[in-house]
Write an enzyme that holds these catalytic residues in place. Structure first.
Site, PDB file in Angstrom:
ATOM      1  N   HIS A  67       0.835  -1.195   0.000  1.00 19.40           N
ATOM      2  CA  HIS A  67       0.000   0.000   0.000  1.00 19.40           C
ATOM      3  C   HIS A  67       0.868   1.242   0.000  1.00 19.40           C
ATOM      4  CE1 HIS A  67       0.831  -0.963   4.216  1.00 19.40           C
ATOM      5  NE2 HIS A  67       0.775   0.337   4.442  1.00 19.40           N
ATOM      6  N   CYS A 214       1.958   3.491  11.850  1.00 19.40           N
ATOM      7  CA  CYS A 214       2.898   3.017  10.834  1.00 19.40           C
ATOM      8  C   CYS A 214       3.216   4.171   9.896  1.00 19.40           C
ATOM      9  CB  CYS A 214       2.328   1.827  10.072  1.00 19.40           C
ATOM     10  SG  CYS A 214       0.882   2.212   9.053  1.00 19.40           S
TER      11      CYS A 214
END
Length: 708
Positions: A67, A214
């Site tokens: 991603h 993250c």
């Protein structure tokens, strides 16, 4: 997730087109390009590869979730592929057979990112991933991901569900319930179990708060949260998670943090406002550990809690201390201003000291030297002095823009930076100075916050953070600063400069007293910083008056730590052993103009230390102004004395203030001491701390008699 994935974005035979993670990403991305969701295939794949290089995106359980956020993505999109052979995405347990490619625009809006986070949480559900592995068609797989089909629907339709087992307890077996229902004493043992009533209510569960984050804040952040929550339920632990993802985050309720028994950080980017969690047992790991081994983390932090391990407070960026939502406007304003000042101070120190060194080496006319880019002689000390001076001047030129930019940052986070810096630069251009920077920062933050409250069409949401907000806010702030508020502020700044320039006699002394009181009131706190920023702001366009203000501010700021150091030397018995040790360090801190060196003394005895510090600071500020001392360096203490106008008189002013503060604090501390002679206050430390109040005072602050 209705618009984010369709059957055209699902490939249930990814093996036929891909054997590596790069090929898998390309195959799925080509489907996005075909639907117009990605504008540049190679550019998007480069962004995916860059994200993959930061950290592998393979997860335990056969999942790969590449991603990224990319400028080549036109709208948030999700593609899904299934591989029977498996593709290596770097997961510890081997290849992935379920591959999700998540594409988010560079400025993805909160709503879409929230939807993506829900997918990340579903991937922690074994029933959901099992249903995806058995989905017979792309349409059914897409429906599962969109949440339009139940993972257990297929099993119920073919009769393989759990319904029959659920009916077994109701089978008509004769007498099945008779023993428990008819046996006369069946309930008595439980009711009369010894100690049952004495135990009362059950003990509260072990409470944990966690933070997950993250680098992109799209997938792993939310997967770690879901994994930790599942493990906590299995362990009978109460866990609350703060997900610091790309969609922003909501801070945990301070009451929840206060009630927590332990903390888990599962993150790959810095935890925001980390000091909130100080003093509690903590496990600090990467985000993938939160996904792959949550039960171990919970067990580890419980063991730390059982051993009584805690963490110490840590520093944080001022902007991260946003405070509680119910803070008053005055409290918020102070924090916003402190954010700007705190980010400005390093520029002050670096630029100001370089300028000071330039003057020290090259003399007072070094500011007239030509540019070193055009004229530099390696063996000439004047050229080196000019180099230092010009570098320092460039650093100093950032003061007002940085001040404005980070005030806006404190108000509106990253979107406030651009209009804040633009407004600060306008303030410099129109000579609005320090006051203009304050106004520009507050205007920029307010404009951005106003724009963020406007309902925006969905088609524009993706470009809001990177195009619309910077464009509109910069234009509005620039307009206001150039044509509306900037000119009056510039006039006020000019009048203030002229006033400072013309200060003589009583007026100068009064200003010195005020500066001294402010510098010593909170010893490095907001009022101290306001006085210091006022003094430093004058150095951007130095005049004789502004140089006098800078000298008075630094002189007064040196007084409190030097006075406490002297007091612990001449009357050590009035201080505890710890305070006497702090006094040794305070000599250097005070000489270096680090007012915070007096904080340990003020924290232990504020009603005596703070008034004494203010008295000495007022005397020093007044004398510095009366003597006409000047200072071109914004920092340095005694180490920049050669750069001070009237240096001997300047040292006399500092010494006088130190003497006054020392005398006052000794007098005040001596007055409280009513114990018989021969007993030092250092010996009374235990008695003083026992009641939570100084010796001779009751805990409620009222005087009480102390007899032998």
């Amino acid at each position: 997730m209705t618009e984010m994935i369709t059957a055209d974005l699902v490939d249930l035979e990814l093996d036929l087109s891909a054997e590596t993670k790069e090929a898998a990403a390309r195959s799925l991305a080509e489907r996005m390009v075909a639907l117009g969701r990605v504008s540049d295939l190679d550019g998007f794949l480069a962004d995916v590869a860059a994200r993959e290089a930061q950290m592998p995106t393979g997860l335990d359980g056969g999942i790969g979730i590449p991603h990224c956020r990319s400028a080549h993505v036109t709208e948030p999109t999700l593609a899904f592929g299934r591989s029977t052979r498996g593709i290596d995405f770097g997961a510890p347990d081997g290849p992935a057979d379920l591959i999700f490619l998540i594409a988010a625009p560079a400025g993805a809006d909160d709503a879409h990112l929230t939807i993506l986070s829900s997918l990340a949480r579903q991937l922690m559900d074994a029933e959901f991933t099992g249903a995806l592995r058995s989905a017979p068609t792309a349409q059914e797989a897409a429906a599962l991901i969109r949440g339009e089909a139940s993972p257990g629907a297929e099993r119920d339709e073919d009769g393989s569900g759990d319904a029959p087992d659920a009916e077994e307890p109701d089978a008509e077996e004769p007498g099945a319930e008779e023993p428990g229902a008819e046996e006369p004493g069946a309930e008595e043992p439980g009711a009369e179990e010894p100690g049952a009533e004495e135990l009362g209510a059950p003990a509260p569960p072990f409470r944990i708060v966690a933070v997950t984050s993250c680098p992109t804040g799209i997938a792993h952040t939310y997967m770690a949260a879901e994994s930790l929550e599942n493990a906590a339920r299995e362990a009978g632990v109460e866990l609350t998670v703060e997900t610091q993802g790309s969609a922003g985050f909501t801070r945990l309720d301070p009451a929840v943090i206060a009630a927590a028994d332990a903390v888990i950080f599962a993150h790959d980017v810095p935890v925001r406002d980390k000091p909130r969690f100080a003093g509690k047992p903590t496990v600090d790991v990467g985000v993938k550990a939160g996904i792959n081994r949550p039960a171990e983390l919970i067990a580890e932090v419980r063991e730390k809690a059982a051993r009584g391990e805690t963490t110490a407070p840590t520093g944080t960026a001022p902007v991260d201390n946003a405070g509680d939502a119910d803070d008053g406007y005055g409290t918020k304003l102070r924090k916003w201003l402190m954010s700007g000042v705190s980010y400005m101070v390093p520029f002050v120190a670096a630029g100001g000291l370089l300028i000071a060194l330039g003057f020290a080496i090259g003399g007072w006319k070094i500011d007239k030297a030509p540019s070193v880019a055009e004229h530099f002689i390696w063996t000439d000390h004047t050229s080196w002095a000019a180099l230092l001076f010009q570098i320092g001047g460039l650093a100093f030129a950032f003061l007002v823009p940085v001040l404005a930019g980070y005030i806006a940052y404190g108000m509106a986070d990253r979107p406030g930076l651009v209009p804040g810096f633009v407004g600060g630069s306008v303030a410099v251009t129109i000579d609005a100075g320090f006051l203009g920077g304050l106004a520009a920062g507050l205007l920029a933050g307010a404009v951005v916050m106003g724009i963020q409250r406007v309902r925006i069409p969905a088609v524009l949401r993706g470009i809001m953070p990177v195009v619309v907000i910077p464009l509109i806010s910069s234009a509005v702030v620039g307009f206001l600063m150039f044509l509306v508020v900037g000119k009056p502020i510039a006039s006020l700044q000019s009048a203030l400069t002229d006033w400072l320039e013309g200060l003589t006699g009583a007026n100068a002394i009064i200003l010195g007293v005020i500066l001294g009181l402010m510098m010593c009131f909170d010893l490095g706190g907001p009022l101290n910083k306001v006085a210091y920023a006022f003094a430093v702001g004058g150095l951007t366009h130095p005049t004789d008056g502004s140089l006098k203000v800078m000298a008075a501010a630094m002189a007064a700021g040196m007084v409190p730590p030097l006075a406490m150091a002297l007091a612990t030397t001449v009357r050590g018995r009035l201080f505890t052993k710890t305070e006497r040790e702090n006094g040794k360090a305070a000599w250097f801190l005070g000489a270096s103009f680090i007012t915070e060196g007096a904080i340990p003394f003020a924290a232990a005895d504020p009603l005596r230390v703070i008034p004494a510090s203010m008295a000495g600071g007022a005397v020093t500020g007044a004398l510095s102004m009366a003597f006409g001392c000047t200072l071109r360096a914004p920092h340095g203490g005694v180490f920049v004395v050669p750069l001070i106008g009237q240096p001997l008189l300047y040292l006399v002013a500092v010494a006088a203030g130190v003497g006054v503060s020392t005398g006052v604090v000794v007098l005040l501390k001596g007055a409280r001491k009513t114990a018989p002679s021969g007993e030092g206050a250092g010996d009374d430390a235990g008695a003083e701390s026992k009641g939570g109040a100084p010796l001779g005072e009751a805990p409620d602050g009222k005087r009480e008699s102390v007899t032998a």
